[in-house]
Design an enzyme around this catalytic site. Structure first.
Site, PDB file in Angstrom:
ATOM      1  CG  ASN A 179      -1.934   0.635   0.995  1.00  0.00           C
ATOM      2  OD1 ASN A 179      -2.060   1.517   0.340  1.00  0.00           O
ATOM      3  ND2 ASN A 179      -2.971   0.688   2.052  1.00  0.00           N
ATOM      4  CG  HIS A 235      -6.960   1.306   7.634  1.00  0.00           C
ATOM      5  ND1 HIS A 235      -5.720   1.858   7.742  1.00  0.00           N
ATOM      6  CD2 HIS A 235      -7.339   0.176   6.695  1.00  0.00           C
ATOM      7  CE1 HIS A 235      -5.094   1.386   6.933  1.00  0.00           C
ATOM      8  NE2 HIS A 235      -5.394   0.385   6.060  1.00  0.00           N
TER       9      HIS A 235
END
Length: 462
Positions: A315, A346
């Site tokens: 990521n 998140h």
């Protein structure tokens, strides 16, 4: 968890592909996601060929990218996409009415692109050049974007579904046709036998990434469903399986969980490349590179010999965003604050917080071990190879241990998992931090020269 046979595939998005969803037995929202990304890939090729900077104005390119992005959002999310559009417009109002020196604070709770633009506007208008690092100076935005530029940056069809986040100045340079040209000017082409600047094509990079996407999809359809993460806390499995075998199976199920990320991120990268966005320059061999927006480096992930090396290649664009908006700006404890921000970004599932809080502990312990021990193994090739093998095994198992709660999400299965693993990584990390000296980490938001420390840390960790 798979849906039971015959269960309806609920979605707020389009139901046009419901028959295909029923035929394949895949939830409709996932079908819509893949369909939009594949259509975006075709649109990206068309966009580069027929709406390139030499054929269309920046305004037309902005408008096309925005309108297609809005359509994809509505197709995938239906009326839920109103939430996205309201946030975008509210923050455009804030950006134009608020005091620039304070604009970064209220926007930190929104998406990566909004916080990226907010911080880069703050650097360009609200701070003096001598207060900035070289990277912050390069990326600083010195004028407010127009509404069309703002909407195009946030809602363009190449990245609205699966990202990745990119810097505002890079995106504007792409729309205006300066993106590739600026990178090419960094190379002396006359020495290489060129009379003029070459015109690099992304086709080869796109085809390569589509091959990775296809392999990832096949692995997802075969491995992921056959090796569920939930099995590692199954009571019968725990009762009958020795600890070392459980560790081995943990590695297998973690590997099986990766292909869906490889698929989504690599396809998103290919879509941007197909549109002509993502050129990063020329490597030492003279090969054109299209990895400016790449979100992962699979080889470096699978061969990582340190926890830091692993997360730096997983990521990637989110890691870059966290560094630019948090790590480089945090007055104290930048590592801990960056992990906490990542957890908050998140979402609210407890598993995310278990993962990122554990990540803080393991990162600090891994850094202490590396700083204290690595130099003893550099005197000979066999010792270095042994060190690399041992650190590879420990790194891969540490990552598996850390990310399992991220997949499990809830508290109960996470605690059950930790108990089945005897909390060994937590205990070992705490012991390491108690026994080994911790080198103080120089960091300051007031002295730009000290903000280069994360890069020096990277060089030490690799």
């Amino acid at each position: 968890m798979a849906e039971p046979p015959g269960a309806p595939h609920r979605t707020t998005g389009s139901t046009l592909l419901h028959p295909l969803s029923g035929l394949l037995g895949i939830p409709l929202d996932q079908i819509n996601f893949v369909a939009c990304q594949l259509f975006a890939l075709l649109a990206a090729f068309w966009f580069r060929i027929y709406l390139g900077p030499s054929h269309a104005s920046s305004a037309v390119r902005h408008a096309f990218a925005t309108l297609f992005g809005i359509y994809f959002a509505v197709f995938c999310f239906g009326w839920y996409s109103i939430h996205l559009f309201v946030l975008v417009m509210m923050n455009y109002g804030i950006m134009n009415m608020a005091s620039i020196p304070n604009i970064h604070s209220p926007l930190m709770i929104i998406t990566q692109k909004i916080t990226t633009l907010a911080c880069q506007l703050h650097d360009g208008i609200g701070r003096q050049a001598e207060e900035l690092t070289a990277e912050q100076n390069r990326l600083a935005v010195k004028t407010r974007p127009s509404l069309l530029e703002y909407l195009s940056y946030l809602l363009n069809f190449m990245s609205i579904i699966a990202g990745p986040c990119s810097n505002y100045k890079d995106y504007i340079a792409f729309i205006e046709g300066r993106h590739v040209h600026m990178k090419l000017l960094e190379v002396n082409w006359k020495q290489k036998g060129y009379d003029r600047l070459p015109d690099p094509s992304p086709t080869g990079a796109v085809m390569y990434k589509l091959c990775i996407t296809l392999v990832s999809l096949i692995l997802f359809l075969t491995l992921t469903k056959n090796f569920p993460m939930a099995y590692i806390i199954d009571n019968e499995f725990l009762d009958k399986t020795p600890f070392l075998s459980r560790l081995g199976y943990l590695y297998v199920v973690t590997q099986a969980a990766k292909p869906k990320y490889y698929f989504a991120w690599t396809l998103a990268d290919a879509v941007n490349n197909a549109a002509g966005y993502g050129f990063s320059g020329v490597d030492e061999r003279g090969t054109f590179r299209w990895d400016l927006l790449s979100n992962l480096n699979i080889w470096n992930i699978e061969t990582a010999t340190s926890f830091k090396m692993y997360i730096e290649n997983w990521n990637i664009q989110t890691a870059a965003w966290l560094k630019r908006v948090c790590y480089d700006r945090a007055p104290w404890y930048p590592t801990a604050l960056t992990f906490i921000l990542s957890a908050l970004w998140h979402g609210i599932y407890p598993g995310y917080y278990f993962t990122f809080l554990t990540g803080i502990l393991i990162t600090l312990a891994a850094r202490a071990v590396r700083n204290s021990c690595r130099h003893y193994f550099l005197s000979s090739v066999p010792l270095k190879m042994a060190y690399d093998v041992i650190t590879w095994v420990v790194t891969q198992l540490a990552v598996c241990y850390t990310v399992a709660p991220f997949v499990m999400l809830a508290v109960e299965p996470t605690i059950k998992f930790y108990k089945s693993m005897y909390f060994h990584m937590h205990i070992l990390s705490i012991l390491v931090l108690l026994v080994l000296p911790i080198r103080p980490q120089a960091h300051s938001i007031r002295k730009p020269q000290n903000q280069a420390m994360p890069n020096s840390d990277k060089s030490k960790d690799k």
